[in-house]
Design a protein around this motif. Structure first.
Motif, mmCIF file in Angstrom:
data_model
loop_
_atom_site.group_PDB
_atom_site.id
_atom_site.type_symbol
_atom_site.label_atom_id
_atom_site.label_comp_id
_atom_site.label_asym_id
_atom_site.label_seq_id
_atom_site.Cartn_x
_atom_site.Cartn_y
_atom_site.Cartn_z
ATOM 1 N N GLU A 17 -17.402 -36.734 70.671
ATOM 2 C CA GLU A 17 -18.655 -37.464 70.605
ATOM 3 C C GLU A 17 -18.453 -38.849 71.215
ATOM 4 O OE1 GLU A 17 -21.377 -38.923 66.980
ATOM 5 O OE2 GLU A 17 -20.845 -36.778 66.940
ATOM 6 N N VAL A 19 -20.580 -42.430 73.346
ATOM 7 C CA VAL A 19 -21.800 -43.167 73.651
ATOM 8 C C VAL A 19 -21.849 -43.360 75.159
ATOM 9 C CG1 VAL A 19 -23.036 -45.342 73.354
ATOM 10 C CG2 VAL A 19 -21.804 -44.343 71.428
ATOM 11 N N CYS A 55 -26.481 -30.047 81.411
ATOM 12 C CA CYS A 55 -27.189 -30.992 80.548
ATOM 13 C C CYS A 55 -28.567 -30.425 80.227
ATOM 14 C CB CYS A 55 -27.367 -32.339 81.241
ATOM 15 S SG CYS A 55 -25.843 -33.107 81.793
ATOM 16 N N PRO A 59 -28.678 -37.375 79.954
ATOM 17 C CA PRO A 59 -28.532 -38.496 79.030
ATOM 18 C C PRO A 59 -28.875 -39.821 79.704
ATOM 19 C CG PRO A 59 -26.379 -37.742 79.750
ATOM 20 C CD PRO A 59 -27.394 -36.802 80.330
ATOM 21 N N ARG A 60 -29.167 -40.820 78.883
ATOM 22 C CA ARG A 60 -29.454 -42.173 79.350
ATOM 23 C C ARG A 60 -28.496 -43.133 78.665
ATOM 24 N NH1 ARG A 60 -35.657 -41.773 77.791
ATOM 25 N NH2 ARG A 60 -34.516 -41.537 75.875
ATOM 26 N N GLY A 62 -26.945 -45.624 76.277
ATOM 27 C CA GLY A 62 -27.167 -45.817 74.855
ATOM 28 C C GLY A 62 -27.230 -44.530 74.058
ATOM 29 N N ASP A 63 -27.397 -43.380 74.741
ATOM 30 C CA ASP A 63 -27.446 -42.094 74.040
ATOM 31 C C ASP A 63 -26.077 -41.742 73.472
ATOM 32 O OD1 ASP A 63 -30.105 -41.746 74.696
ATOM 33 O OD2 ASP A 63 -29.733 -40.202 76.210
ATOM 34 N N ARG A 64 -26.091 -41.093 72.322
ATOM 35 C CA ARG A 64 -24.868 -40.518 71.748
ATOM 36 C C ARG A 64 -24.872 -39.041 72.127
ATOM 37 N NH1 ARG A 64 -21.093 -41.992 68.283
ATOM 38 N NH2 ARG A 64 -22.121 -43.969 67.838
ATOM 39 N N ILE A 65 -23.787 -38.592 72.769
ATOM 40 C CA ILE A 65 -23.700 -37.211 73.235
ATOM 41 C C ILE A 65 -22.361 -36.605 72.826
ATOM 42 C CG2 ILE A 65 -25.253 -37.564 75.209
ATOM 43 C CD1 ILE A 65 -22.732 -37.680 76.999
ATOM 44 N N ARG A 79 -26.959 -33.685 73.193
ATOM 45 C CA ARG A 79 -27.314 -34.915 72.460
ATOM 46 C C ARG A 79 -26.926 -34.754 70.994
ATOM 47 N NH1 ARG A 79 -30.949 -38.417 75.319
ATOM 48 N NH2 ARG A 79 -31.753 -37.289 77.114
#
Length: 81
Positions: A17, A19, A55, A59-60, A62-65, A79
């Motif tokens: 995980e 960021v 995907c 993702p952008r 700041g996203d947590r993936i 995500r």
């Protein structure tokens, strides 16, 4: 940053995980990828490439993936939260 072996926290096989710090679209021989600058909380950043097709939604920052890796190649991006 380089794509070499990557930082110690980046698993060879498995998932982690992270960021997303930055996202850039990249085309490699016509295939669409995302260059992702990522890090787990409080750790050094790494630059990884993920095929756009793995995907569900790009993702952008700041996203947590969660990155799923096989031989440090991104196989799936999901995500978290």
């Amino acid at each position: 940053m380089s794509f070499g072996d990557g930082p110690a926290w980046l698993p060879l096989v498995g998932s982690i995980e992270v960021v997303v710090r930055e996202v850039r679209p990249v085309s490699i021989h016509g295939d669409q990828y995302l260059a992702l600058v990522v890090s787990p909380d409080g750790r050094e950043v790494a630059l990884v490439r993920a095929p756009l097709a793995v995907c569900v939604a790009p993702p952008r920052g700041g996203d947590r993936i969660r990155l799923h890796l096989l031989m440090r190649q991104v196989e799936r991006v999901e995500r978290v939260g």
